[in-house]
Design an enzyme around this catalytic site. Structure first.
Site, PDB file in Angstrom:
ATOM      1  N   GLU A  80       0.843  -1.195   0.000  1.00 13.66           N
ATOM      2  CA  GLU A  80       0.000   0.000   0.000  1.00 13.66           C
ATOM      3  C   GLU A  80       0.878   1.245   0.000  1.00 13.66           C
ATOM      4  O   GLU A  80       0.401   2.345   0.255  1.00 13.66           O
ATOM      5  CB  GLU A  80      -0.987  -0.012   1.159  1.00 13.66           C
ATOM      6  CG  GLU A  80      -0.392  -0.173   2.522  1.00 13.66           C
ATOM      7  CD  GLU A  80      -1.489  -0.269   3.584  1.00 13.66           C
ATOM      8  OE1 GLU A  80      -2.010  -1.375   3.757  1.00 13.66           O
ATOM      9  OE2 GLU A  80      -1.809   0.747   4.198  1.00 13.66           O
ATOM     10  N   CYS A 112      -3.221  -4.777   3.857  1.00 15.16           N
ATOM     11  CA  CYS A 112      -2.128  -5.636   4.337  1.00 15.16           C
ATOM     12  C   CYS A 112      -2.164  -7.059   3.795  1.00 15.16           C
ATOM     13  O   CYS A 112      -1.349  -7.890   4.187  1.00 15.16           O
ATOM     14  CB  CYS A 112      -2.116  -5.664   5.860  1.00 15.16           C
ATOM     15  SG  CYS A 112      -1.875  -4.040   6.578  1.00 15.16           S
ATOM     16  N   HIS A 234      -2.056 -12.202  10.412  1.00 14.35           N
ATOM     17  CA  HIS A 234      -1.611 -10.817  10.213  1.00 14.35           C
ATOM     18  C   HIS A 234      -1.363 -10.191  11.587  1.00 14.35           C
ATOM     19  O   HIS A 234      -2.110 -10.441  12.535  1.00 14.35           O
ATOM     20  CB  HIS A 234      -2.664 -10.029   9.430  1.00 14.35           C
ATOM     21  CG  HIS A 234      -2.340  -8.571   9.357  1.00 14.35           C
ATOM     22  ND1 HIS A 234      -1.143  -8.124   8.882  1.00 14.35           N
ATOM     23  CD2 HIS A 234      -3.038  -7.470   9.748  1.00 14.35           C
ATOM     24  CE1 HIS A 234      -1.115  -6.800   8.965  1.00 14.35           C
ATOM     25  NE2 HIS A 234      -2.256  -6.385   9.486  1.00 14.35           N
TER      26      HIS A 234
END
Lengths: 345, 134
Positions: A80, A112, A234
């Protein structure tokens, strides 16, 4: 069977500690460390960006397995923080590893989880026989507004995975994704820093998507939490992955090896992929690994995989995550702000 | 820098692609189209250099041109590549880490940019060769 042929990671050598950021903004560092389970985060050098991090990770992956880069038929870079709005980072990586010109390349964006989306795309192309190897990269120099809570975690780093059918170090049994339109975190075109929904980023976003995708992959493959030796989620902070692991029935032993966020921060697209690399640095053949990414917006990609004997051939051929985290150089907030371009002149 | 010129430099800057004279074995970086020793008898081919080498000499830059003045102090060195050619490049280390004779390895970094809206130049710099990076 399709799986991972090689992997490589890169983490910049600079760090800033939670205490230093808290000093500037008048926060209690002990409260932050306890609340987020994070102690320091990586910071890019003045001449590092997502492209340079992606190239270093890609070269490490190539070097680890001595793969001829001309055999890589696709390169996808998830991030990103691509350096250009229009001009693919993947072309820079392809040229820098000498994979050009007979390949396809593109940049991916899904907060992400863009790096794991890239792995799925490579799996598809390898499965249909269009390419021999595909390279999927997740890399970021994460942005955070000065004084925002994100500033304690937004870090820099990345990992590259080569996906193929031969010379595997893990066999990927299957992948499962869970996606909805959930506005928990976003950055509008032309804006320097992202916005987020505060507590809204928890239950309806991170937890709902990771839990659904993880349950989905286990149902699809026919496994249960106790079948896995290692699990990686994550890692926006240290607390969320520990909580989601507990909710899903995984132990702290299963999540411990891949939990890299406390000493390096959240590398966004690199986060779950660097956690997986830390597991592969140590996992024994036959170990089962479950990885679930999360990208705001929102979605999760889950993968079930088993480590093969091939891991022993390549493990020591490139720097491990533990080695990349050694000998950090600490910055004060002023130098950190300079490194991150937060000082407008 | 003009975009076509930058584009022509991509192989040399990204991967240290120089040249070799097959007649005399001379190695050249940056690449030469003619061998200065063999002249018209030289047979020039492409040659990729590994990028590992040794610092021959270095200086610390405190007063830089406008494009680099935000990066000062930085170390600029003459590096002798393992294969022989010498080249000038930045060493990404603290000035007090730099030593003559220090072994270095290549790293991929931003070399510069044409302002905030222009093209970004990438290429090779050097970093100290540590045990973990070998």
């Amino acid at each position: 069977m399709i799986g991972i042929t090689s992997y490589g990671a890169y983490i910049p050598r600079y760090r800033i500690k939670v205490e230093e950021i808290a000093r500037v903004w008048g926060d209690d560092p002990e409260h932050i460390k306890k609340g987020l389970l994070i102690y320091e985060k990586s910071v890019p050098d003045l001449d590092e960006d997502t492209a340079t991090i992606a190239v270093e990770a890609a070269r490490s992956a190539i070097y680890r397995r001595s793969i001829d880069p001309k055999e890589i038929g696709a390169i996808y870079v998830g991030s990103e923080s691509h350096p250009y709005a229009v001009k693919p980072t993947a072309t820079i990586v392809a040229e820098a590893i000498r994979a050009t010109p007979d390949l396809t390349a593109a940049d991916f964006e899904f907060a992400c989880k863009a790096g794991t989306a890239a792995i799925q795309t490579c799996m598809g192309e390898v499965a249909m026989g269009a390419i021999k190897y595909g390279m999927a990269i997740g890399a970021d120099i994460s942005q955070s507004a000065p004084g925002d809570a994100l500033e304690y975690t937004a870090a820099a780093g990345g990992a590259a995975y080569i996906i193929g059918k031969k010379n595997l170090i893990t066999e990927i049994e299957d992948t499962f994704s869970f996606t909805t339109d959930t506005p928990d975190f976003w950055r509008r075109e032309g804006e320097s820093y992202p916005m987020h929904g505060g507590r809204f980023t928890g239950e309806p976003a991170y937890f709902k998507h990771i839990i659904s995708a993880t349950k989905g992959i286990m149902k699809k493959v026919g496994t249960k939490p106790s079948d896995y030796d290692y699990v990686v989620f994550h890692q926006p902070n240290g607390k969320f992955p520990l909580r989601v692991a507990k909710t899903l029935g995984f132990s702290e032993e299963q999540i411990g090896l891949g939990l890299v966020v406390p000493m390096m921060g959240n590398t966004y697209s690199g986060s779950s992929l660097i956690g997986l690399a830390a597991i592969l640095d140590q996992a024994k053949p036959g170990s089962m690994i479950l990885m679930t990414s999360f990208g705001s917006g929102a979605g999760s990609d889950a993968f079930s995989m088993t480590v093969t004997d091939g891991i022993e051939e390549v493990r020591d051929k490139a720097p491990t995550i533990a080695e990349l985290l050694k000998n950090p150089r600490y910055l004060d907030y002023a130098l950190y702000a300079k490194h991150k371009g937060k000082i407008a002149v | 820098m003009a975009v076509p010129r930058l584009w022509r430099h991509i192989p040399t800057r990204y991967n240290l692609i120089g040249t070799e004279c097959q007649t005399c074995g001379g190695l050249y970086f940056p690449p030469r189209t003619t061998c200065p020793t063999c002249r018209r008898d030289g047979r020039i081919i492409e040659r990729k250099f590994k990028g590992t080498g040794e610092v021959v000499t270095y200086t610390t830059i405190y007063s830089a041109s406008a494009a680099f003045h935000r990066q000062t102090p930085y170390v600029l060195a003459i590096v002798k590549l393992d294969e022989g050619p010498l080249l000038t490049g930045q060493i990404v280390c603290d000035p007090d880490e730099a030593k003559i004779g220090m072994k270095v390895r290549p790293v991929f970094r931003k070399l510069g940019e044409d302002g905030p809206s222009g093209i970004i130049y990438y290429g090779t710099k050097f970093a100290p060769l540590t045990e973990a990076s070998q």
